[in-house]
Design an enzyme around this catalytic site. Structure first.
Site, PDB file in Angstrom:
ATOM      1  N   HIS B  10       0.814  -1.213   0.000  1.00 41.32           N
ATOM      2  CA  HIS B  10       0.000   0.000   0.000  1.00 41.32           C
ATOM      3  C   HIS B  10       0.844   1.257   0.000  1.00 41.32           C
ATOM      4  O   HIS B  10       0.363   2.330  -0.331  1.00 41.32           O
ATOM      5  CB  HIS B  10      -0.902   0.020   1.240  1.00 41.32           C
ATOM      6  CG  HIS B  10      -2.127  -0.805   1.090  1.00 41.32           C
ATOM      7  ND1 HIS B  10      -2.099  -2.165   1.026  1.00 41.32           N
ATOM      8  CD2 HIS B  10      -3.428  -0.447   0.950  1.00 41.32           C
ATOM      9  CE1 HIS B  10      -3.329  -2.627   0.883  1.00 41.32           C
ATOM     10  NE2 HIS B  10      -4.155  -1.601   0.828  1.00 41.32           N
TER      11      HIS B  10
HETATM   12  N1  LIG Z   1     -12.634  -9.555   1.624  1.00 42.46           N
HETATM   13  C1  LIG Z   1     -13.666  -8.714   1.376  1.00 42.46           C
HETATM   14  N2  LIG Z   1     -14.794  -9.158   0.794  1.00 42.46           N
HETATM   15  C2  LIG Z   1     -15.811  -8.327   0.525  1.00 42.46           C
HETATM   16  N3  LIG Z   1     -15.789  -7.016   0.814  1.00 42.46           N
HETATM   17  C3  LIG Z   1     -14.692  -6.525   1.398  1.00 42.46           C
HETATM   18  C4  LIG Z   1     -13.577  -7.326   1.709  1.00 42.46           C
HETATM   19  N4  LIG Z   1     -12.623  -6.528   2.262  1.00 42.46           N
HETATM   20  C5  LIG Z   1     -13.134  -5.288   2.296  1.00 42.46           C
HETATM   21  N5  LIG Z   1     -14.375  -5.274   1.774  1.00 42.46           N
HETATM   22  C6  LIG Z   1     -15.250  -4.134   1.604  1.00 42.46           C
HETATM   23  O1  LIG Z   1     -14.465  -2.999   1.282  1.00 42.46           O
HETATM   24  C7  LIG Z   1     -14.863  -1.902   2.100  1.00 42.46           C
HETATM   25  C8  LIG Z   1     -13.686  -0.985   2.350  1.00 42.46           C
HETATM   26  O2  LIG Z   1     -13.278  -0.415   1.135  1.00 42.46           O
HETATM   27  P1  LIG Z   1     -12.080   0.623   1.075  1.00 42.46           P
HETATM   28  O3  LIG Z   1     -12.171   1.564   2.220  1.00 42.46           O
HETATM   29  O4  LIG Z   1     -12.094   1.216  -0.290  1.00 42.46           O
HETATM   30  O5  LIG Z   1     -10.808  -0.315   1.207  1.00 42.46           O
HETATM   31  P2  LIG Z   1      -9.620  -0.373   2.293  1.00 42.46           P
HETATM   32  O6  LIG Z   1     -10.131  -1.200   3.422  1.00 42.46           O
HETATM   33  O7  LIG Z   1      -8.524  -1.057   1.553  1.00 42.46           O
HETATM   34  O8  LIG Z   1      -9.310   1.035   2.684  1.00 42.46           O
HETATM   35  C9  LIG Z   1     -15.421  -2.535   3.344  1.00 42.46           C
HETATM   36  O9  LIG Z   1     -16.343  -1.676   3.962  1.00 42.46           O
HETATM   37  C10 LIG Z   1     -16.056  -3.815   2.837  1.00 42.46           C
HETATM   38  O10 LIG Z   1     -17.392  -3.631   2.439  1.00 42.46           O
END
Ligand SMILES: Nc1ncnc2c1ncn2[C@@H]1O[C@H](COP(=O)(O)OP(=O)(O)O)[C@@H](O)[C@H]1O
Ligand SMILES: Nc1ncnc2c1ncn2[C@@H]1O[C@H](COP(=O)(O)OP(=O)(O)O)[C@@H](O)[C@H]1O
Ligand SMILES: [Mg+2]
Ligand SMILES: [Mg+2]
Ligand SMILES: [Mg+2]
Ligand SMILES: [Mg+2]
Lengths: 219, 132, 132, 219
Positions: B10
């Protein structure tokens, strides 16, 4: 439910859906950021705004592809390289699988709508390996897919199928509040993740509502 | 011709730092950073990008194959997606290691430096978790 | 008042990047990089330095204690040495985690953000290896 | 073996030892780098040169401390913050423990020499947790300590005790060649580490030989 809706959707609907998603995500940017601050890293609104802005830019730059599937694929590729967070590969895979499910289809009827939503959901599950109840966007998509399938089987119009999906997604998103996250960043919080909405489930509801609004605008 | 490594993080700083560290013990191993992403104006952001991973994978592959290492879960998803986009002749020589990023990368780089194949390099990365 | 983290790495880029990454999910946790060292002319080098680790440990400790995370073996030795130099009243609230650096730091930071004590934060870091 | 050597060593010897270590490490810089390139990261000569240069700078900057122990402690602290690699904490701990073993002693006889070498070796083992045969600097230090102890018990002079230690260290370093590394970076190479000298064992021989030469120069 949208009355008197067209019986099939076209590439224009896909383009309108993506543009409306960009608009609503930008409007709800801060809300999604705040949701993600509570159980994540406070960037979900920023990520999606950046990603959908990039998609709109691609749509604005010259002619977009002719078929619904090709436009969805363009959007998928753009999201996967610009969102940055988990939502990038997840929504990217969703749209890519939706595109694949359509193939060269030019006219999208109720069954195709249900089919593309199912393919999108299956893509999210394949990519993220979350199950229902893990407090992720899957908890919005799975009820959405089920509602869309039921509606399509019952002979609903495309607009009705989409509306059923969006309503179920929003209900699913609301129901994530008491859950304990088992996937994604929120899972680091363990039990402390309970008592908050999942940001990705909420944005999924917004995006599916955008699909409804885009279909309504197409009439 | 050695197996290459792609460091998917990241953070561009982490990805570059891991390459610097691994390079010390693996002068002949292609080590390519795929860290962070940039916004429209080029401002560096925390996150991962499919495009970066795909580019890094083709840079790191000198014919002997590539092992990808990742940090958090969403980097794993981006890397898995990249695997689906790699064309089928390269795909057979690309692996995604389930390893601790820094520790796994150093172990993998040393293994790659010895001329080991992609599977052995992947195993070295994955064993480094256990050896912590 | 949250437990602080010190990220001991051979590379200043890795140490800073890990702090950047962990800070995203732990806005109130003191995250201090102790990475690399400099030669006489200030040129950055790969390696670790007792002085940096001691300084970082005192910066990161706001009274709730500090957990140190390290990359390779010689960073562990530098950190263990630092533990011997910390004065005895601070020593009781400083821990060295046996964890994967990046993965452990993020997990530890989230735990520290919740107000957990040094032992719970250390356990979170160490469990992150297993969860990989 | 140094003939007609002084019966006790003083702070001047410690200072001369550190300066001679700096000289020989700088002279052998490239050799130590090349040894470390084969089974490590090609920096051992650079690390030690930087570290001992920093020690000499500390000795040159104004008055150094008065007792042997205090000078050793100054050198230890300097090495620990300037060497950068594994040799930093290892040699740093060695000199620190040697300093502790001396306390406020001003005159170092044969037993004190054997004692400070033993304390140094124990420090290296405590810090690095290597055993004999792991292909590390311990494989130079343990025979050195044993030879020094035997010589001191037999009534040897300080110079003779140091010479016995240095000779045994050099023999121990030579004997690391066929070994498989089980500690430090070289252990990443597994069986491929065999067939090469351990850089830290070699530098340990150089540093103990510097102690001999410093004692000879003191007469
Ligand atoms: N393994 C997963 N399967 C399905 N949805 C996921 C998974 N991991 C994260 N998410 C979804 O992604 C969202 C977060 O997205 P985002 O904030 O863009 O990513 P990050 O966590 O990398 O910052 C969570 O609220 C959830 O709904
Ligand atoms: N755990 C250990 N115990 C004893 N000696 C060790 C250990 N780890 C490394 N060494 C010694 O350190 C030497 C390498 O020193 P150096 O090159 O300065 O460190 P680095 O490996 O961090 O680059 C090795 O040749 C070995 O003699
Ligand atoms: Mg987020
Ligand atoms: Mg994020
Ligand atoms: Mg070295
Ligand atoms: Mg080194």
């Amino acid at each position: 439910m949208v009355e008197g809706s067209t019986s099939t959707l076209t590439t224009d609907w896909v383009v309108a859906w993506l543009r409306e998603s960009a608009r609503v995500v930008s409007e709800q940017r801060q809300y999604l950021i705040d949701l993600d601050r509570a159980i994540g890293d406070a960037d979900h609104g920023e990520n999606l705004d950046r990603g959908f802005t990039a998609v709109v830019k691609k749509l604005d730059d010259g002619d977009h592809p002719a078929t619904p599937g090709a436009v969805l694929k363009l959007a998928a590729m753009t999201l996967m390289s610009s969102v940055g967070g988990a939502a990038g590969p997840l929504y990217g895979t969703a749209l890519l699988r939706a595109a694949t499910s359509l193939g060269d289809t030019e006219l999208i009827g109720p069954n195709e709508v249900a089919g593309l939503l199912t393919a999108a959901r299956d893509g999210i599950v394949a990519r993220g390996k979350a199950e229902s109840g893990d407090k992720t966007m899957v908890d919005a998509w799975t009820p959405a897919v089920e509602a869309a399938g039921t509606a399509a089987m019952a002979g609903a119009s495309v607009a009705e199928v989409l509306a059923a999906a969006a309503n179920a997604a929003n209900a699913g998103a609301a129901a994530t509040e008491p859950l304990i996250a088992r996937k994604g960043r929120a899972s680091y919080l363990g039990e402390r993740s309970a008592g908050h909405l999942d940001p990705g489930a909420v944005s999924s509801g917004l995006i599916l509502q955008a699909a409804v609004d885009a279909a309504g605008a197409q009439e | 011709m050695n197996v290459g490594l792609v460091i998917v993080s990241h953070s561009s700083k982490i990805a570059e730092g891991v390459c610097d560290l691994a390079r010390e013990m693996a002068a002949d191993v292609p080590l390519v950073a795929a860290g962070g992403l940039e916004d429209d104006s080029g401002v560096p952001l925390i996150g991962t990008s499919l495009e970066k991973v795909l580019e890094a994978t083709s840079t790191a592959d000198q014919g002997a194959g590539v092992v990808l290492l990742t940090d958090l879960g969403s980097a794993v998803m981006t890397a898995e997606m990249a695997l689906e986009f790699i064309d089928s002749d390269q795909r057979s020589r690309v692996r995604l290691a389930r390893a601790a990023l820094v520790e796994g990368a150093v172990a993998a780089a040393v293994e790659a430096q010895s001329g080991a194949d992609v599977d052995a390099v992947t195993r070295a990365a994955e064993a480094a978790i256990v050896a912590l």
